[in-house]
Design a protein around this motif. Structure first.
Motif, PDB file in Angstrom:
ATOM      1  N   GLU A 101     -12.578 -15.232   7.633  1.00  0.00           N
ATOM      2  CA  GLU A 101     -12.153 -14.021   7.256  1.00  0.00           C
ATOM      3  C   GLU A 101     -10.775 -12.989   7.895  1.00  0.00           C
ATOM      4  N   ASP A 102     -11.779 -12.751   9.480  1.00  0.00           N
ATOM      5  CA  ASP A 102     -10.768 -12.151  10.036  1.00  0.00           C
ATOM      6  C   ASP A 102      -9.643 -12.320  10.073  1.00  0.00           C
ATOM      7  N   ILE A 103      -9.074 -13.909  10.124  1.00  0.00           N
ATOM      8  CA  ILE A 103      -7.681 -14.237  10.466  1.00  0.00           C
ATOM      9  C   ILE A 103      -6.938 -13.980   9.475  1.00  0.00           C
ATOM     10  N   GLN A 104      -7.263 -14.088   8.161  1.00  0.00           N
ATOM     11  CA  GLN A 104      -7.317 -13.608   6.648  1.00  0.00           C
ATOM     12  C   GLN A 104      -7.072 -11.651   6.497  1.00  0.00           C
ATOM     13  N   ASP A 105      -7.766 -11.575   7.097  1.00  0.00           N
ATOM     14  CA  ASP A 105      -7.593 -10.107   7.198  1.00  0.00           C
ATOM     15  C   ASP A 105      -6.230  -9.832   7.895  1.00  0.00           C
ATOM     16  N   GLN A 106      -5.937 -10.260   8.718  1.00  0.00           N
ATOM     17  CA  GLN A 106      -4.811  -9.573   9.677  1.00  0.00           C
ATOM     18  C   GLN A 106      -3.578 -10.080   9.457  1.00  0.00           C
ATOM     19  N   VAL A 107      -4.074 -11.727   8.294  1.00  0.00           N
ATOM     20  CA  VAL A 107      -2.781 -11.529   7.412  1.00  0.00           C
ATOM     21  C   VAL A 107      -2.554 -10.931   6.251  1.00  0.00           C
ATOM     22  N   GLU A 108      -3.007 -10.434   6.142  1.00  0.00           N
ATOM     23  CA  GLU A 108      -3.223  -9.270   4.239  1.00  0.00           C
ATOM     24  C   GLU A 108      -2.695  -7.955   5.143  1.00  0.00           C
ATOM     25  N   LEU A 109      -2.740  -7.812   6.324  1.00  0.00           N
ATOM     26  CA  LEU A 109      -2.084  -6.044   6.862  1.00  0.00           C
ATOM     27  C   LEU A 109      -0.865  -6.864   7.564  1.00  0.00           C
ATOM     28  N   ALA A 110      -0.905  -7.811   8.398  1.00  0.00           N
ATOM     29  CA  ALA A 110       0.417  -8.116   8.085  1.00  0.00           C
ATOM     30  C   ALA A 110       1.673  -8.184   7.176  1.00  0.00           C
ATOM     31  N   LEU A 111       1.585  -8.447   6.218  1.00  0.00           N
ATOM     32  CA  LEU A 111       1.981  -8.901   4.836  1.00  0.00           C
ATOM     33  C   LEU A 111       2.243  -7.057   4.428  1.00  0.00           C
ATOM     34  N   MET A 112       1.223  -5.885   4.193  1.00  0.00           N
ATOM     35  CA  MET A 112       1.170  -5.242   4.012  1.00  0.00           C
ATOM     36  C   MET A 112       2.100  -4.219   4.357  1.00  0.00           C
ATOM     37  N   ARG A 113       2.430  -3.883   5.932  1.00  0.00           N
ATOM     38  CA  ARG A 113       2.913  -3.237   7.017  1.00  0.00           C
ATOM     39  C   ARG A 113       4.126  -3.737   6.964  1.00  0.00           C
ATOM     40  N   SER A 114       4.247  -4.959   6.785  1.00  0.00           N
ATOM     41  CA  SER A 114       6.077  -5.741   6.709  1.00  0.00           C
ATOM     42  C   SER A 114       6.310  -5.133   5.604  1.00  0.00           C
ATOM     43  N   GLY A 115       6.150  -4.378   4.559  1.00  0.00           N
ATOM     44  CA  GLY A 115       7.134  -4.236   3.143  1.00  0.00           C
ATOM     45  C   GLY A 115       7.089  -5.203   2.002  1.00  0.00           C
ATOM     46  N   GLU A 116       5.615  -6.690   2.307  1.00  0.00           N
ATOM     47  CA  GLU A 116       5.818  -7.699   1.330  1.00  0.00           C
ATOM     48  C   GLU A 116       4.966  -7.390   0.520  1.00  0.00           C
ATOM     49  N   HIS A 117       5.281  -6.557  -0.364  1.00  0.00           N
ATOM     50  CA  HIS A 117       3.664  -5.418  -0.821  1.00  0.00           C
ATOM     51  C   HIS A 117       3.454  -6.665  -2.783  1.00  0.00           C
ATOM     52  N   LYS A 118       4.019  -7.004  -2.803  1.00  0.00           N
ATOM     53  CA  LYS A 118       4.126  -8.244  -3.923  1.00  0.00           C
ATOM     54  C   LYS A 118       3.246  -9.417  -4.335  1.00  0.00           C
ATOM     55  N   VAL A 119       3.786 -10.009  -2.408  1.00  0.00           N
ATOM     56  CA  VAL A 119       3.327 -11.499  -1.793  1.00  0.00           C
ATOM     57  C   VAL A 119       1.673 -10.661  -1.418  1.00  0.00           C
ATOM     58  N   ALA A 120       1.328  -9.485  -0.814  1.00  0.00           N
ATOM     59  CA  ALA A 120       0.422  -9.810  -0.407  1.00  0.00           C
ATOM     60  C   ALA A 120      -1.174  -9.130  -1.337  1.00  0.00           C
ATOM     61  N   ARG A 121      -0.285  -8.383  -2.567  1.00  0.00           N
ATOM     62  CA  ARG A 121      -0.650  -8.762  -4.012  1.00  0.00           C
ATOM     63  C   ARG A 121      -1.615  -9.313  -3.689  1.00  0.00           C
ATOM     64  N   ALA A 122      -1.084 -10.342  -4.537  1.00  0.00           N
ATOM     65  CA  ALA A 122      -1.640 -11.926  -5.260  1.00  0.00           C
ATOM     66  C   ALA A 122      -2.330 -12.295  -4.477  1.00  0.00           C
ATOM     67  N   TYR A 123      -1.837 -12.674  -2.359  1.00  0.00           N
ATOM     68  CA  TYR A 123      -2.774 -12.671  -1.433  1.00  0.00           C
ATOM     69  C   TYR A 123      -4.053 -12.483  -1.171  1.00  0.00           C
ATOM     70  N   VAL A 124      -4.607 -10.713  -1.992  1.00  0.00           N
ATOM     71  CA  VAL A 124      -5.645 -10.030  -1.824  1.00  0.00           C
ATOM     72  C   VAL A 124      -6.628 -10.775  -3.034  1.00  0.00           C
ATOM     73  N   LEU A 125      -5.467 -10.966  -4.164  1.00  0.00           N
ATOM     74  CA  LEU A 125      -6.568 -11.276  -6.021  1.00  0.00           C
ATOM     75  C   LEU A 125      -7.085 -12.838  -5.530  1.00  0.00           C
ATOM     76  N   TYR A 126      -6.161 -13.776  -4.518  1.00  0.00           N
ATOM     77  CA  TYR A 126      -6.559 -15.105  -4.457  1.00  0.00           C
ATOM     78  C   TYR A 126      -7.877 -14.609  -3.680  1.00  0.00           C
ATOM     79  N   ARG A 127      -7.899 -13.913  -2.923  1.00  0.00           N
ATOM     80  CA  ARG A 127      -8.859 -14.195  -1.631  1.00  0.00           C
ATOM     81  C   ARG A 127      -9.809 -13.897  -2.661  1.00  0.00           C
ATOM     82  N   GLU A 128     -10.108 -12.829  -3.861  1.00  0.00           N
ATOM     83  CA  GLU A 128     -10.963 -12.087  -4.068  1.00  0.00           C
ATOM     84  C   GLU A 128     -11.867 -13.564  -5.303  1.00  0.00           C
TER      85      GLU A 128
END
Length: 976
Positions: A101-128
């Motif tokens: 879970e920590d690993i996936q949290d970090q991937v999520e953060l990296a996507l958001m901080r890199s400006g890849e908001h569309k991919v990050a949003r899809a990733y968050v929804l998938y995890r949920e």
């Protein structure tokens, strides 16, 4: 969307930071012992290539194959993957575990901080969605089907996980603390366990679970420290062979006396402690230990003690916190008549955190070679035998953890005549290079680098080369990248700067008496030498506008952090010991001002600091009764160091026994202001600096007279300013007489104390110590006691300190508590603090009153730091380690600030800390990236908008925005 099979703690560089290393590069360096805990409890090896693969699949699912396959996108994905891996592995250099879970949290953060908001949003929804599926499946399983975990003990045996003991440990750790949650810590720790987990990792999981919550609730730092204590207790008691080696916090209370006796005897048998310690009444001392005080530490403080201070054998620490304080106290009391009673008195003061001895005392008290003094000052003579003798002394003093200040002014300058060879000198710089390399070679017993500061008077022929010693360009044979440097500036030079006059440089073999002259006598003789030069009777000189040299001094200070600016005349004209010698330099941290003489006297000072916020009473006032009690005991401890101390050089011993100087300082000044709710730059805060230092001064001087009545005055007392009834507050008049209109220091007495009666007592009874006060940097001992260092303003209200022990989240608990009272502390506020680099000034919902009290160091007018220091300096017989902070430096501002410091009567200044154009990494100050004592590499420079000469700063001292000494850098003497 594909499942990501590897990521960790949420702390990576923002996109504006320098590019991270590539995943391939990190693959070559990442520790192979990192394991990943899957949701079913199984453990697999950490495979960073899976992160790249998973992120690629995530992009493919959202962007499609064509977009994700482009060269630019592949490079982008590689950067994001590298950021994730770097964030995960930066905490785990020695190996460890990561939860999926920590690993996936970090991937999520990296996507958001890199400006890849569309991919990050899809990733968050998938995890949920996947989380809901797993929860539904888990609910169908009977309780008996859930996996049972086992623990592998140190002896190899395997036992069932004792969740009841874990519950007890966490409950004890959270006891008495608000805002912390036992179940939250316990569940987070349980999630990171796996079947067959080693005992040490089990303990670490509890500590890290609490530590991860510090930035949201500062009290978790105490929870983390108390849980860390469990590992410390087990390590120590197991090593000593005690039957109960896994006690909880409450159980340890009854075991401390038994442990303490075993600890002392074991340490003596291993030749780690002086056998005389075993002759104490160990049962009485063991009963005096206050086990509850183990709970006073915050996490950074306890981890620092464990890593650097506790007695160990083959890297096994078997010294627990209360035994540590008692060991230090026993050493300091070893020559007392009623040594048990005094050891207990000293122990109670140290373990209460009301006062803390300096690092060398904490390191070495009670050991076979008790080198307890903090700093040594020497003068280097002008002959080869003397020069290399002084370097030899440096090596010996450095070997046993002494910080060094060398006065190099007597050594003849470039082109100086050498009678013995009929040749010319190469000047002082080549010898400074040798001193620099000696400091590197003799690294203080392997504990930290040797630390030395070279001082040179501003009239020395080689001063221009001296200013450039720390530059990263030019002939490296004439550079000293590992050594501090400081200007020893006479008042006459500053007058010439103000008056836009000329300045003449001389070689000291032609002007030998300038070295020992001060004030009007120096000025008269210097003018005579200038006339001799004009007449051609002095050949080796150089003349220039004083303002030109002053500009270069400020330029080099800004560019390299050196040389520091210190003032010769106030150090001497206000010195109590001017009847027996001259102050030729300060020490490594610019707070010591003691006499030195080549081949005869090496000055020594013994330091300790009063914890100011611990002496603010519940009524919001300075508790004078408690302060007097603290200072009385502390002065006795400092005086005891002098006989007990180990001296590696005879001239240091002779000097210390003759004059008996000590340096009592203060720490936690900004914390005291928080308790008083005073903004640092307010008039009230400056007045408190005055009042609190007056109180310390009065009690310190009084305590030294009490010791003189009991033990006799120091041997060179007769003829001193003390003997004439001239106290530090009175000596300002001596400086004012010499300076005339060039002194703007407030010389008024507050009238709080009966100074007249104390003057009479000093004259009739004498002083035990030639010097009594000095304010040191206190960085490490302030961390141990959990207060703000020295007289420093708070650096940031939320950030991360990095050192060899790991990364430590630091939150201003005073700010958090105030925000809690207003209902403003929440996760959003924590994120806002991180975003604004620990500053509350741009957070709209924070009230103006809070913003005023909690300004950070670079938000405060630096002239107010000088004003507060000036008010303190009235009462101090030595000096202060005064760092100056400037957010937007320019030549004009630097000129005004340092002129203000001189006109305000300061004796010395220390580091100039400045902010560059870049933003600091969010919440992080990383070790080896800030301007530390060791050398820094050059880089891109930026010019300030300034009418004075362009002043440039290398990028290496501007990384992360803050040009400061590396916080808690073990290689940096200033952090001790």
């Amino acid at each position: 969307m594909q499942t990501i099979t590897s990521s960790a703690p949420a702390d990576i560089r923002p996109p504006s930071a320098p590019a991270a290393a590539s995943t391939a590069e990190l693959a070559a360096t990442a520790p192979g012992s990192i394991k990943v805990i899957r949701r079913n409890g199984k453990v697999t090896a950490f495979d960073q290539q899976k992160i790249s693969l998973a992120i690629n699949k995530a992009f493919l699912a959202v962007e499609g194959g064509a977009s994700a396959a482009s060269a630019a996108m592949r490079e982008r994905l590689e950067q994001i993957s590298a950021q994730v891996v770097q964030a995960l592995t930066r905490h785990l250099n020695g190996g460890g575990t990561l939860h999926i879970e920590d690993i996936q949290d970090q991937v999520e953060l990296a996507l958001m901080r890199s400006g890849e908001h569309k991919v990050a949003r899809a990733y968050v929804l998938y995890r949920e969605e996947r989380a809901k599926q797993r929860a539904a499946e888990a609910a169908k399983q009977p309780e008996s089907a859930k996996p049972r975990l086992s623990v592998k003990r140190d002896d190899g045996s395997v036992v069932a996980l004792d969740e009841a003991r874990m519950q007890r440990l966490v409950s004890e750790a959270c006891a008495g603390l608000s805002g912390v949650n036992v179940d939250e810590v316990l569940q987070a720790a349980l999630r990171d366990l796996y079947d067959g987990i080693p005992e040490a990792e089990l303990s670490q999981a509890l500590t890290l679970a609490a530590r991860a919550r510090i930035e949201k609730e500062p009290n978790y730092t105490y929870v983390s420290a108390r849980l860390l204590c469990d590992a410390l207790r087990h390590e120590a008691l197991k090593f000593l062979g005690l039957p109960e080696s896994r006690p909880t916090f409450e159980e340890m209370k009854g075991l401390y006396p038994e442990y303490f006796r075993a600890y002392v005897h074991k340490a003596v048998s291993l030749e780690l402690l002086d056998p005389k310690l075993a002759l104490y009444d160990l049962d009485a001392l063991g009963r005096a230990l206050i086990a509850e005080r183990d709970g006073k530490f915050d996490y950074l403080g306890l981890q620092t003690l464990y890593d650097r201070y506790f007695i160990h054998s083959n890297k096994t620490r078997f010294e627990l916190p209360q035994a540590f304080f008692m060991r230090v106290a026993m050493g300091l009391a070893i020559n007392e008549i009623d040594r048990e009673a005094k050891a207990i008195e000293f122990y109670q003061l140290l373990s209460s955190f009301d006062f803390m001895s300096s690092t060398p005392t904490l390191f070495n008290s009670g050991t076979l070679r008790p080198q307890l003094s903090s700093c040594y000052l020497t003068t280097v003579p002008d002959d080869l035998h003397g020069i290399f003798g002084a370097i030899h002394d440096n090596a010996l003093l450095s070997k046993f953890a002494g910080g060094l200040g060398n006065d190099w002014t007597p050594v003849r300058g470039m082109g100086g005549y050498i009678k013995g060879t009929n040749g010319k000198s190469n000047g002082v710089v080549p010898f400074l290079k040798v001193a620099n390399d000696t400091a590197v070679a003799v690294n203080q017993g392997g504990k930290r680098k040797g630390a030395v500061c070279a001082y040179l008077e501003t009239w020395h022929r080689d001063i221009e080369e001296f200013l450039e010693l720390r530059k990263n360009t030019g002939d490296d044979r004439r550079r000293t990248h590992d050594m501090n440097t400081a200007n020893w500036v006479p008042d006459l030079f500053m007058k010439r700067v103000v008056e836009d006059g000329q300045w003449t440089l001389f070689s000291p073999e032609e002007t030998p008496d300038l070295h020992d002259l001060v004030g009007a006598a120096f000025e008269a003789r210097y003018n005579e030498y200038e006339k001799l030069a004009d007449q051609g009777r002095i050949k080796n000189f150089k003349r220039m506008p004083a303002l030109q040299l002053w500009r270069k001094m400020l330029s080099m200070l800004f560019e390299t952090g050196h040389p520091w600016i210190t003032f010769k005349d106030p150090c001497n004209l206000r010195s109590p010991q001017q009847h027996v010698g001259v102050v030729h330099s300060s020490n490594l941290c610019t707070e010591i001002t003691l006499n030195t003489k080549a081949d005869q006297e090496i000055a020594v000072c013994n330091l300790g600091s009063v914890n100011l916020p611990a002496h603010i009473g519940a009524d919001g006032k300075l508790d004078l009764a408690k302060l007097e009690k603290t200072v009385n005991t502390a002065m006795r401890m400092l005086d005891n160091v002098i006989e007990y101390n180990y001296y590696s050089v005879a001239t240091a011993r002779n000097s210390n026994l003759r004059h008996r100087p000590v340096g009592m300082g203060v720490m936690g000044f900004n914390d005291a202001l928080y308790k008083l709710r005073l903004p640092y730059e307010s008039d009230a805060a400056v007045a408190f600096a005055d009042y609190s230092m007056e109180a310390v001064s009065y009690y310190a001087i009084k305590a030294s007279t009490d010791l003189a009545a009991e033990r006799g005055p120091y041997s060179s007392f007769k003829g001193s300013l003390w003997s004439q009834g001239v106290l530090p507050i009175d000596s300002i008049q001596l400086l004012a007489k010499e300076r005339g209109n060039y002194l703007q220091q407030d010389v008024s007495e507050s009238g709080t104390f009966d100074w007249s009666a104390l003057r009479s007592r000093v004259q009739s009874v004498g002083m035990r110590n030639s010097n009594t006060m000095a304010i040191a940097p206190t960085a490490t001992i302030a961390n141990i006691t959990g207060v703000s260092q020295s007289i420093e303003p708070t650096y940031q209200n939320l950030y991360v300190k990095s050192n060899l022990s790991g990364e430590f989240t630091v939150v201003n608990e005073y700010l958090v508590n105030d925000l809690k009272k207003l209902g403003l502390w929440d996760e959003v506020m924590a994120h806002d603090l991180k975003y604004f680099d620990g500053s509350v000034q741009k957070i709209d919902r924070v009230p103006a009153e809070i913003k005023a009290v909690y300004k950070c160091a670079f938000e405060i007018d630096p002239k107010r730091l000088v004003d507060a220091a000036s008010r303190r300096q009235k009462w101090i017989d030595q000096a202060q380690s005064l760092n100056l902070y400037m957010a937007a430096p320019s030549g004009k501002k630097l000129d005004e600030l340092y002129r203000h410091a001189w006109l305000s009567g300061l004796k010395t200044t220390y580091y100039l800390r400045t902010l560059g154009a870049t933003h600091a990494e969010k919440t992080t100050i990383s070790d080896n990236r800030l301007n530390k004592v060791g050398g820094a590499s050059g880089g891109v420079t930026a010019k300030p908008a300034a009418p004075v000469e362009p002043i440039v700063m290398p990028a290496a001292t501007d990384v992360g925005g803050a040009k400061v000494c590396s916080i808690l850098d073990p290689d940096c003497e200033a952090c001790q």
